[in-house]
Design a protein around this motif. Structure first.
Motif, PDB file in Angstrom:
ATOM      1  N   THR A   1       7.929 -72.160 -54.393  1.00 50.01           N
ATOM      2  CA  THR A   1       6.754 -71.368 -53.970  1.00 50.01           C
ATOM      3  C   THR A   1       7.120 -70.453 -52.803  1.00 50.01           C
ATOM      4  OG1 THR A   1       5.982 -73.145 -52.531  1.00 50.01           O
ATOM      5  CG2 THR A   1       5.041 -73.045 -54.737  1.00 50.01           C
TER       6      THR A   1
ATOM      7  N   SER B   1       7.481 -61.754 -53.729  1.00 49.73           N
ATOM      8  CA  SER B   1       6.253 -60.975 -53.841  1.00 49.73           C
ATOM      9  C   SER B   1       6.162 -59.968 -52.694  1.00 49.73           C
ATOM     10  CB  SER B   1       5.057 -61.940 -53.864  1.00 49.73           C
ATOM     11  OG  SER B   1       3.985 -61.447 -53.120  1.00 49.73           O
TER      12      SER B   1
ATOM     13  N   VAL C   1       8.916 -67.506 -54.389  1.00 53.30           N
ATOM     14  CA  VAL C   1       8.003 -66.598 -55.085  1.00 53.30           C
ATOM     15  C   VAL C   1       7.254 -65.736 -54.065  1.00 53.30           C
ATOM     16  CG1 VAL C   1       5.873 -66.469 -56.450  1.00 53.30           C
ATOM     17  CG2 VAL C   1       7.677 -68.047 -57.131  1.00 53.30           C
ATOM     18  N   GLU C   2       6.803 -66.388 -53.017  1.00 57.45           N
ATOM     19  CA  GLU C   2       6.047 -65.665 -51.988  1.00 57.45           C
ATOM     20  C   GLU C   2       6.938 -64.591 -51.347  1.00 57.45           C
ATOM     21  OE1 GLU C   2       4.293 -64.440 -48.483  1.00 57.45           O
ATOM     22  OE2 GLU C   2       6.073 -65.722 -48.392  1.00 57.45           O
TER      23      GLU C   2
END
Lengths: 299, 299
Positions: free
Chosen positions: A148, A155, A151-152
């Motif tokens: 996570t 992004s 991914v963050e």
């Protein structure tokens, strides 16, 4: 798949190992793509053609070398590198579109919108970016919490403060006279942010501490600047298989300072990059040697 | 922000609660966007204008109602709903672009590329999609494992088998004569997949079991079909603030079967949707009432 990148006639063990690594990246890219799609779909063909076009796989290899030396597992590093390559490829398709740089050539071949139409090229951008976040989210051998965080981070690297902003500035502000600092900030958003995200993921995958993360972040920033300066210096374009003089109306450090001074800057960025690599890996690491191999004229 | 959606003169407590929920979604969207961006950036303005344009927030409200009734926490559901709304908004900007539907109006206002240019509209698409995955990845009140599963699911909903494929088929295949099944499959990819992802996230956030996940998935599929049929039936467009007769050359179930039979199909999809909702929430749930409120002519 076969690569058209020239390799020296006599290869050292390290060169052989890099070529093998590049082949593994290519094979994994192909597998990760095949898992996501059906064969006769033009969007899939555009994704595959752009992603698997012969390339140096600089970002995946940097990520893998950085993480492996820190003890990270190869399967996870390979997937993370492939995700970064998907994002990089998407950014190239986007950059080439008629409403952006309107380029006809990339890596010596027609650009995706020339081959498949603008709509398919754009859908390929969206599909590659989506696939990248999926690959990171389901990458094996990592804790969910690590995934996570990655991914963050990706992004942010892609989004409004990252590649998106770099692309906007490159289109709309690079044609004005700008300060050296403004040009460098755009260069970071165009190139550095994705190197930074790659190094962050490499460090996280290997469970590295904050000091290592910070050094790799600053290495990525310096490398991003060097990369962009090299691109500006060589903007005859032909050697890179791109449209010639794509950037002739843009303010670059070459137009502001002249090529000689920019060569000095580039060498300075490589020294800075090496300082941070040395702090993590000691002098003369595989990662450092790989980096210098990307800039053969600057050693 | 204020909404221009008409509300009845006398509001029931449930209607008031839905309006309040919509306002919370609007406020949260604004906050999540502001966290990501700088003020004077045209790409940011395009993101904000499109995302915060008055709308019914159907997907966030469905997700929140579905998850809340199962015991899910509101802060997480709110963030997940906002992420889905970002993706939905990105898909609308993309759909309107000159190389896609070339639409001039959306929700009664000029489309993003008309307001900001094609390049900015496209960058807003990329930035909204990236932000959505970031919001899910860092959503509080959920286990990291849940968040990675959600990111992966959203990635599939957007990607080459989901919205991307729906968009491609809508552009390139809808103008040919097609079977009912083919049209329904495209409808699912255009609309159903994002409802499915929203319901999956609602169920996961609430820790629901496989049976509930399966019922909500089939509810989402039926609702997606109903939604698309309703859109096809009302393609005068003006009532929705879109370009009139945008779809006149496309094969839809209306062109294949005629409006009367399609109305019957639509009612059947709503019955199917209700069957699955009843299995999870019992008869006459808030979610069912909200759904029927979206189709006032079909009860």
């Amino acid at each position: 798949m076969a690569s058209s990148i020239a390799t020296p006639a006599v290869e050292s063990p390290e060169q052989k190992s890099l070529i093998e690594l590049r082949c593994r990246v290519d094979r994994r890219l192909e597998t990760l793509l095949a898992e996501s799609a059906s064969d006769d779909d033009p969007v899939f063909r555009a994704m595959r053609d752009s992603l698997l076009a012969p390339g140096r796989r600089v970002r995946p290899i940097l990520l893998i070398l950085a993480g492996r030396e820190l003890g990270g597992g190869l399967p996870a590093l390979l997937d993370l590198g492939c995700a970064v390559e998907m994002i990089h490829t998407a950014s190239l398709i986007l950059d080439d579109l008629p409403c952006m740089d309107d380029a006809s050539l990339r890596r010596g071949r027609p650009t995706m919108h020339r081959l498949y139409g603008e709509d398919v090229a754009m859908l390929a951008v969206v599909a590659l970016l989506s696939r990248a976040s999926g690959v990171v989210a389901e990458s094996t051998g990592l804790f969910a919490q690590q995934r996570t965080q990655m991914v963050e981070r990706l992004s942010r690297a892609v989004g409004i403060q990252g590649l998106v902003k770099g692309q906007y500035e490159d289109l709309h502000e690079a044609c004005h006279v700008r300060s050296i600092e403004a040009v460098m900030a755009t260069n970071t958003r165009k190139t550095g942010v994705l190197f930074q995200a790659a190094m962050y993921m490499a460090a996280l995958a290997a469970g590295a501490d904050e000091t290592v993360i910070e050094h790799l972040d600053r290495f990525a920033l310096a490398l991003g600047q060097a990369y962009q300066l090299c691109d500006d210096l060589s903007d005859g374009g032909a050697a890179q298989g791109k449209d010639v003089h794509q950037d002739r109306d843009k303010t670059t450090l070459v137009s502001l300072l002249g090529p000689e001074e920019v060569r000095g800057h580039l060498a300075g960025q490589l020294e800075e990059a090496d300082r941070h690599l040395s702090a993590v890996y000691g002098a003369d690491s595989p990662l450092s040697r790989f980096m210098h191999g990307l800039f053969p004229l600057f050693r």
